[in-house]
Design an enzyme around this catalytic site. Structure first.
Site, PDB file in Angstrom:
ATOM      1  CE  LYS A  42     166.195  41.659   9.869  1.00 22.39           C
ATOM      2  NZ  LYS A  42     166.113  40.211  10.155  1.00 22.39           N
ATOM      3  CE1 TYR A  51     143.316  59.475 -10.928  1.00 17.00           C
ATOM      4  CE2 TYR A  51     144.599  59.156  -8.917  1.00 17.00           C
ATOM      5  CZ  TYR A  51     144.441  59.750 -10.160  1.00 17.00           C
ATOM      6  OH  TYR A  51     145.390  60.599 -10.638  1.00 17.00           O
TER       7      TYR A  51
END
Ligand code: PLP
Length: 359
Positions: free
Chosen positions: A43, A254
């Site tokens: 799946k 950052y």
């Protein structure tokens, strides 16, 4: 298909899927459950790795039963492996996809009295019993009406799913097993299936007629099971863009969350959360270059990551750094990210694969 000059790759991370390793892992489950048939759960595009190639490799290894979540996935797998193997669709039929089931000869897993009615025994079917997940499947009070509705039908499979299979010691396992056996007694002729990857490893009591490994085929031993070292399947690498020499006291990325305690050499790599590399791995994860783990410094950006390459002579622009694979194991990366290997595969490998398919 593009006009004019090659526009160049959009993303630089590269995924390699070792389909021979998928087949090897499937054979591992054959050995673990010698008395049962071993299905293959493919799946979600084989957990992000590509259902067509994975299914072909599994069929070549001997898998005769496949599981997808949706009928569309089932159709793609049918195209890849041809007629013969049985493909079960876990979500079952809906009112608008009957055509898929017919053309691709898919076998629905019926999860409710409504789906039993909708399918109307028009072909082979499986029945899913809820034994404790409260997700999909017939509840205890629906078993008797289901047995009446299906008294003349032949069931290809009766199945249920374990909530805590990744923890072999969890008390839920035995409770669900007992409920499953009780429910299945109403459908005495149907072959039985309870175990996913974790369930296979719990022991033979959980194997019944068919086992359904998914994540194990793709290289994870399960979340906290006693962890057999399955063959790694997915390898993801990304290239270094720049190497920098940085003075003590400088900060990275950052938020300036990492400060160099001493003079250090770093590399900036073309990988970020836009590639599905989880931002949670900032300051915790690592890449592997020349066989050595190189720690991620500071935060992960959208397209960039900074790693420590002190003392690594191989660090140069263009050198490929491994972030998932034989040297950066799936279960290890998942643990560092605070998530499950399933999410690393569908999110990270899935994103890199989809970007590769576009470029
Ligand atoms: C996804 C799934 C599996 C496979 O589970 P893994 O933990 O990946 O082995 C088996 N059965 C059902 C019903 C599933 O949804």
């Amino acid at each position: 298909m593009s006009d004019g000059p090659n526009p160049g790759p959009t993303r630089l991370a590269r995924l390699r899927v070792d389909t021979a390793a998928i087949a090897e892992n499937w054979r591992f489950f054959k050995k673990q459950a010698p008395a049962a048939a071993v299905a293959a759960v493919v799946k979600a595009d084989a957990y992000g790795l590509g259902a067509e190639a994975a299914s072909r490799a599994l069929a070549a290894a001997g898998a005769r039963v496949f599981f997808t979540a949706t009928s569309g996935e089932g159709l793609a797998v049918r195209k890849a492996i041809g007629e013969g193997p049985q493909i079960f669709v876990l979500n079952g039929p809906s009112s608008d996809d009957a055509q898929h089931f017919a053309t691709a000869k898919l076998t629905p897993v019926l999860n409710s009295l409504d789906q039993i009615k909708l399918w109307n025994a028009r072909g082979p079917m499986a029945l899913n019993i809820d034994t404790g997940m409260n997700r999909l499947g017939l509840g205890p009070e629906e078993l008797a009406p289901a047995a009446v509705a299906l008294k003349d039908a032949s069931l290809a499979l009766i199945m249920s799913h374990l909530a805590c299979a990744s923890n072999v010691k969890h008390e839920m396992n035995a409770i669900q097993r007992t409920r499953f056996i009780d429910a299945a007694s109403l459908f005495p002729k149907a072959p039985m299936s309870l175990a996913s990857t974790g369930g296979v490893l719990i022991g033979a009591d959980f194997h019944f007629d068919l086992v359904r490994p998914g994540i194990g085929l793709y290289g994870s031993g399960g979340l906290d099971a006693s962890n057999p070292r399955l063959a790694p399947v997915a390898t993801i690498e990304a290239p270094i863009l720049q190497v920098r020499d940085v003075e003590a006291g400088e900060t990275f990325g950052y938020g300036a969350t990492f400060t160099a305690a001493k003079k250090m050499r770093t590399a900036t790599v073309a990988l970020g959360y836009a590639d599905g590399y989880l931002r949670a791995l900032g300051g915790r994860g690592y890449g592997v270059l020349a066989g050595t783990k190189q720690l991620i410094l500071g935060r992960i950006s959208m397209d960039l990551i900074i790693i420590d390459v002190n003392g690594c002579a191989e660090a140069a622009p263009g050198a490929m750094v491994e972030f998932l694979g034989p040297n950066a194991r799936l279960d290890d990366i998942a643990a560092l990210a605070g998530t499950a290997p399933y999410e690393i595969l569908t999110t990270f490998a899935g994103a890199v694969r989809r970007a590769g398919a576009r470029s």
